[in-house]
Scaffold this motif. Structure first.
Motif, PDB file in Angstrom:
ATOM      1  N   UNK A 235      -2.540   1.787 -19.661  1.00 27.12           N
ATOM      2  CA  UNK A 235      -3.622   1.249 -18.836  1.00 27.12           C
ATOM      3  C   UNK A 235      -3.048   0.197 -17.901  1.00 27.12           C
ATOM      4  N   UNK A 236      -3.189   0.434 -16.602  1.00 25.45           N
ATOM      5  CA  UNK A 236      -2.618  -0.484 -15.621  1.00 25.45           C
ATOM      6  C   UNK A 236      -3.691  -1.300 -14.906  1.00 25.45           C
ATOM      7  N   UNK A 237      -4.952  -0.895 -15.049  1.00 27.77           N
ATOM      8  CA  UNK A 237      -5.988  -1.489 -14.218  1.00 27.77           C
ATOM      9  C   UNK A 237      -7.340  -1.253 -14.878  1.00 27.77           C
ATOM     10  N   UNK A 238      -8.303  -2.112 -14.579  1.00 25.57           N
ATOM     11  CA  UNK A 238      -9.663  -1.958 -15.090  1.00 25.57           C
ATOM     12  C   UNK A 238     -10.633  -2.258 -13.951  1.00 25.57           C
ATOM     13  N   UNK A 239     -11.867  -1.795 -14.093  1.00 27.27           N
ATOM     14  CA  UNK A 239     -12.904  -2.103 -13.124  1.00 27.27           C
ATOM     15  C   UNK A 239     -12.886  -1.230 -11.884  1.00 27.27           C
ATOM     16  N   UNK A 240     -13.991  -1.277 -11.136  1.00 29.48           N
ATOM     17  CA  UNK A 240     -14.130  -0.454  -9.942  1.00 29.48           C
ATOM     18  C   UNK A 240     -15.072  -1.132  -8.955  1.00 29.48           C
ATOM     19  N   UNK A 241     -14.729  -1.070  -7.674  1.00 30.24           N
ATOM     20  CA  UNK A 241     -15.556  -1.651  -6.616  1.00 30.24           C
ATOM     21  C   UNK A 241     -16.241  -0.598  -5.752  1.00 30.24           C
ATOM     22  N   UNK A 242     -16.195   0.674  -6.158  1.00 33.14           N
ATOM     23  CA  UNK A 242     -16.606   1.753  -5.261  1.00 33.14           C
ATOM     24  C   UNK A 242     -18.112   2.026  -5.258  1.00 33.14           C
ATOM     25  N   UNK A 243     -18.766   1.927  -6.407  1.00 30.90           N
ATOM     26  CA  UNK A 243     -20.219   2.131  -6.520  1.00 30.90           C
ATOM     27  C   UNK A 243     -20.681   3.482  -5.973  1.00 30.90           C
ATOM     28  N   UNK A 244     -20.083   4.542  -6.465  1.00 31.08           N
ATOM     29  CA  UNK A 244     -20.595   5.881  -6.177  1.00 31.08           C
ATOM     30  C   UNK A 244     -22.008   5.974  -6.749  1.00 31.08           C
ATOM     31  N   UNK A 245     -22.890   6.676  -6.073  1.00 30.94           N
ATOM     32  CA  UNK A 245     -24.309   6.622  -6.428  1.00 30.94           C
ATOM     33  C   UNK A 245     -24.634   7.289  -7.761  1.00 30.94           C
ATOM     34  N   UNK A 246     -23.715   8.114  -8.267  1.00 27.23           N
ATOM     35  CA  UNK A 246     -23.950   8.797  -9.545  1.00 27.23           C
ATOM     36  C   UNK A 246     -23.336   8.057 -10.737  1.00 27.23           C
ATOM     37  N   UNK A 247     -22.635   6.953 -10.480  1.00 26.24           N
ATOM     38  CA  UNK A 247     -21.750   6.385 -11.495  1.00 26.24           C
ATOM     39  C   UNK A 247     -22.214   5.029 -11.999  1.00 26.24           C
ATOM     40  N   UNK A 248     -22.240   4.865 -13.320  1.00 27.92           N
ATOM     41  CA  UNK A 248     -22.632   3.604 -13.958  1.00 27.92           C
ATOM     42  C   UNK A 248     -21.426   2.706 -14.224  1.00 27.92           C
ATOM     43  N   UNK A 249     -20.231   3.253 -14.098  1.00 29.71           N
ATOM     44  CA  UNK A 249     -19.030   2.565 -14.580  1.00 29.71           C
ATOM     45  C   UNK A 249     -18.780   1.197 -13.933  1.00 29.71           C
TER      46      UNK A 249
END
Length: 443
Positions: free
Chosen positions: A147-161
């Motif tokens: 694991x090299x990274x965590x989190x996401x800034x993209x906010x795709x409309x189908x995604x809760x992540x």
């Protein structure tokens, strides 16, 4: 000796974190047993990517309680985080651990022994800390996920992540290299770099709010994904570096050209797509067009000979018309993927897509899914046809018997699974061979 059992749900990042929690338990003196056996502690690393994942998480928690009503039940991960943020209680669980808190598993278990109420869930959307977890072995004795990274800034409309994993947080390259060195010393020859949004690796070293397009085009020295791969490439004993899922926007002429100079990098690229129709991509809040995606595939094929390009596609996204679906089908035909993972759109409460109009009926989703599955099977064979007669490098992994003959299976650098007779070979051996016919290629 106390016994602990772990069960993982969801993605490769979750899998890594589960292995890291197992290491913590082992260091604290626990004997690790299979999940179906009676244990003193059950740890379930949950998933919440779909409503179905939520249900599976609940089922595994209930199953653990039935296996041993007196055991300590630990629920960790994304489902816990989502339920906490929604203000919904998870009943009957002894310890709740949200994301970025799994490193505290042992201290939380010790606190529980003192009859304290345990709930370790932080506001994940307001932390810049990368949770340091480590592994020095993995379930697969030839390949290790890191694991090299965590989190996401993209906010795709189908995604809760993004809501349950928080914003982008990258692990320091020096720490990653140290872990790779330990894994190499333990005999691992291949590492797979994984993250929630691995393409954004290093963004937060400069500006956590920077978007991916600005990051990719930023001039000057930066500790990005390419830099990290170059550092790992120097580790002796590691023969292969494989990337998990990456965004097409990270594929530039410079990125591909520099990667191609590194012989340990596997020519296997999982480029997230989701749809081949621009109108659908826009509703999904994906930040590229089908034309841009196709151009990225062309760049990879310029610098790598016969690379395996794989992808994901969602069918039946809200508002997807028959014409839009046909556009995606034709695009998949045009690109020529090695493998395409087809998913029927699954409504996820808490996402923008869940409330979109024109939800596609399940029957239509199923029909479209089958059309793509049939197409993808054909494209997969076309790719494998081109492997016949090629000399390849295979990392042997497993042994099986057929008609009284022992065989070993392994993966080429393109991620094609092949079988060879076990004579004069061993597991975890890298074998140079020629694929002579289709019978050597496994499904």
């Amino acid at each position: 000796m106390k016994k602990a059992a772990l069960h993982n749900l969801g993605c490769k990042v979750n899998g890594y974190e589960t292995e890291a929690m197992q290491k913590l338990l082992e260091e604290d003196g626990y004997e690790i047993v299979p999940f179906h056996e009676k244990a003193d502690v059950y740890v379930i690393n949950t998933c919440t990517v779909t409503n179905i994942a939520d249900r599976k998480s609940r089922q595994m928690l209930h199953r653990a309680r039935k296996l041993n009503p007196e055991a300590v039940i630990v629920a960790a991960g994304c489902y816990v985080q989502a339920q906490e943020e929604a203000g919904q209680a998870i009943e009957g669980i002894d310890i709740l651990i949200g994301n970025n808190q799994k490193k505290n598993l042992i201290s939380l278990l010790h606190a529980h022994e003192q009859h304290e109420d345990i709930k370790a869930v932080i506001d994940i959307n307001h932390t810049g800390e990368f949770e340091e977890l480590y592994v020095d072995s993995a379930g697969d004795h030839t390949r290790a996920y890191i694991k090299i990274q965590d989190g996401c800034n993209q906010f795709c409309t189908y995604c809760i992540i993004p809501y349950v994993r928080g914003r982008i947080r990258s692990r320091q390259p020096e720490e990653i290299v140290k872990e790779v060195e330990r894994l190499a010393d333990a005999g691992y020859q291949e590492v797979v770099l994984t993250g929630i949004h691995a393409s954004s690796y290093g963004v937060d070293f400069v500006n956590p709010k920077m978007d991916l397009d600005s990051w990719v085009t930023m001039e000057g020295e930066k500790k990005d994904l390419l830099y990290l791969i170059q550092q790992i490439h120097k580790v002796e004993g590691i023969r292969r570096i494989r990337l998990s899922s990456i965004e097409p926007r990270i594929i530039t002429e410079k990125f591909a050209k520099e990667l191609a100079k590194l012989p340990k990098v596997c020519p296997h690229f999982h480029l997230s797509m989701q749809s081949g129709c621009d109108a659908t991509l826009k509703r999904m809040n994906r930040h590229y067009t089908s034309r841009e995606y196709y151009e990225k595939c062309g760049i990879l094929r310029t610098y790598f000979e016969h690379p395996a390009i794989t992808t994901d596609v969602i069918v039946g996204f809200p508002g997807e018309t028959q014409e839009e679906f046909e556009t995606t089908r034709a695009f998949i035909e045009k690109v020529g993927f090695y493998e395409t993972h087809v998913f029927k759109y699954s409504r996820r409460n808490g996402t923008k897509a869940a409330s979109m109009p024109d939800q596609v009926p399940e029957q239509e989703k199923a029909e479209r899914s089958q059309i793509l599955l049939d197409l993808c099977k054909k494209k997969k064979k076309e790719f494998e046809d081109q492997m016949i007669g090629k000399q390849v490098e295979v990392l042997l992994e497993e042994t099986f018997e057929k008609d009284g003959v022992l065989y070993r299976t392994g993966l080429t650098k393109e991620y094609v699974k092949v079988a060879v007779k076990a004579d004069n070979t061993r597991e975890n051996q890298i074998l140079e061979m020629t694929i002579e016919n289709h019978s050597q290629i496994m499904d």
